[in-house]
Design a protein around this motif. Sequence first.
Motif, PDB file in Angstrom:
ATOM      1  N   SER A   1      -0.374   8.833  13.234  1.00  0.00           N
ATOM      2  CA  SER A   1      -1.024   8.967  11.955  1.00  0.00           C
ATOM      3  C   SER A   1      -1.624   7.400  11.563  1.00  0.00           C
TER       4      SER A   1
ATOM      5  N   THR B   1       0.871  -1.315   0.230  1.00  0.00           N
ATOM      6  CA  THR B   1       0.145   0.377   0.468  1.00  0.00           C
ATOM      7  C   THR B   1       0.877   1.697   0.171  1.00  0.00           C
TER       8      THR B   1
ATOM      9  N   VAL C   1       1.530   3.204   2.639  1.00  0.00           N
ATOM     10  CA  VAL C   1       1.757   4.110   3.595  1.00  0.00           C
ATOM     11  C   VAL C   1       2.377   3.577   4.799  1.00  0.00           C
TER      12      VAL C   1
ATOM     13  N   CYS D   1       2.020   3.304   9.247  1.00  0.00           N
ATOM     14  CA  CYS D   1       1.589   3.619  10.374  1.00  0.00           C
ATOM     15  C   CYS D   1       2.775   3.543  11.354  1.00  0.00           C
TER      16      CYS D   1
ATOM     17  N   LEU E   1      -6.310  -0.293   7.796  1.00  0.00           N
ATOM     18  CA  LEU E   1      -6.553  -0.086   5.922  1.00  0.00           C
ATOM     19  C   LEU E   1      -7.613  -1.571   5.420  1.00  0.00           C
TER      20      LEU E   1
ATOM     21  N   ASN F   1      -3.589   5.674   8.832  1.00  0.00           N
ATOM     22  CA  ASN F   1      -2.904   4.711   8.161  1.00  0.00           C
ATOM     23  C   ASN F   1      -2.842   3.335   8.728  1.00  0.00           C
TER      24      ASN F   1
END
Length: 458
Positions: A385, A377, A379, A381, A391, A388
């Motif tokens: 955040s 993905t 992103v 985490c 998912l 993120n």
Amino acid sequence: MTNDQRWNRLSDAGLVERVRNPIDRAEREAALEEIFLRYHKAISTVCAYRLDDLDRVKDVVQIAVEVATRELIGGDNPREPDNLRAWLCGIARNRCLQDHRSRGKEGPLPLKTLTADDDEEDRVRRTDEVNRMLDIVATTFTRHQRRIYQFNIRQELHGKALANALSISTKNAYKFAYDNKIRVDEGFGALLLAKHGRPHCAQLARILDRAGWDGEHDERFTRILRQRILRHLGTCRTCDSCGICDQQQTRLKMRYSPVLIPILIAPELIEKIPEIIRRVLDEDERERTDKRDGVRAAAAGAVLVGAKPDPEIKNDNGVLDWFSNLAKAVFVIVLVATVGPKLFPTVFDKLQNKTNTAAVRLEILVPGGYQVYVAPTGVTCTPVSRKNCDLQLRHGTRVTLTAHRGEYALYDGPLTWMGCPSGASSSGNSCTFVPNGSARVCLIADYPMPLDWCRGKR
């Protein structure tokens, strides 16, 4: 308060990060205690410049600690964590101003422009001077009084800790600590008069001459001289009640109060600060619980409102009743669709998996100070955040999670992945698996981790 060396190594920004995104409540408490252990004297100094009274300073500092704790756990302040000291001193200044206003006609605030951020070299010099003078005063105490002075002022013990050190009851420890604070404060004032009060009072000059005091040999400041100067200031019938020396002592102590007061009230603050932190955290948890209960009650009430009415009840306006029921039904559907997934995530995940087999949900839990990169993905985490970390993936997607230690990570040991793969544990910085249905993966550092945290109760 905490003595853990791990916290001493953290920067101000690292401590703020621990408060905002803790692993559990114990870590949040420890980070808050370290913040105030680091800066309680700076806060006290700001208040001492403005209030110049032992009890008022102590009370206002405790209020400032409570206000700062609430803002820290709220997550919005300080906006610049690296300037934590200046932010705390700003809160202290505001509380001093509010205290002054609440007292109405007690006169203006002292015209002090100095703050706790004054020149560091000058502050250290004045602190060393005050500590040296306090030790001179302590030499005039009895042996028992000197022990209390060492434990209470120098080691900053109070309450139960002082009682254990002196092998006395806690009640007596509080009494001895209070008497010691007054004794030290009065003795400091007497020493100032001995050093600088001779030109202002002929009678004081005679007292000093009889004691052979020349102001240069500190060992000549004896218990008898200290007590004689205090009697000279006293207000009883057998005392001199010298108003000139009383005013002179007040003027002389003004210069030293910003250093002296924080030293005298430090033992009480060190005992009180953990209690303030625990009380604020308890109140915050109760407020969060009340809000969650309120949401659940609102959802239950909405279901009851949308329930089918008794068929035996007659309604003369059938059209309006039909529209009313339709509006209620729409409201219930919207409420369930928005609130339901938050209150009952497991149930809604199962429903989603049954109706949409092409998507699976992956939830990642990361402790403060760490981050996890998610492939494919793309992103990252982190506790900050969190969007993120929750998912939606296509069914059958092969996922690789790679952990990185951030700037504020306290632990250097191996990492453990709980829930990778398929509920088993996997160690190392990476975890690769294919989630089947909804999955939760927790990154665990090498120290005791509460299971509730990994179950999703962050």
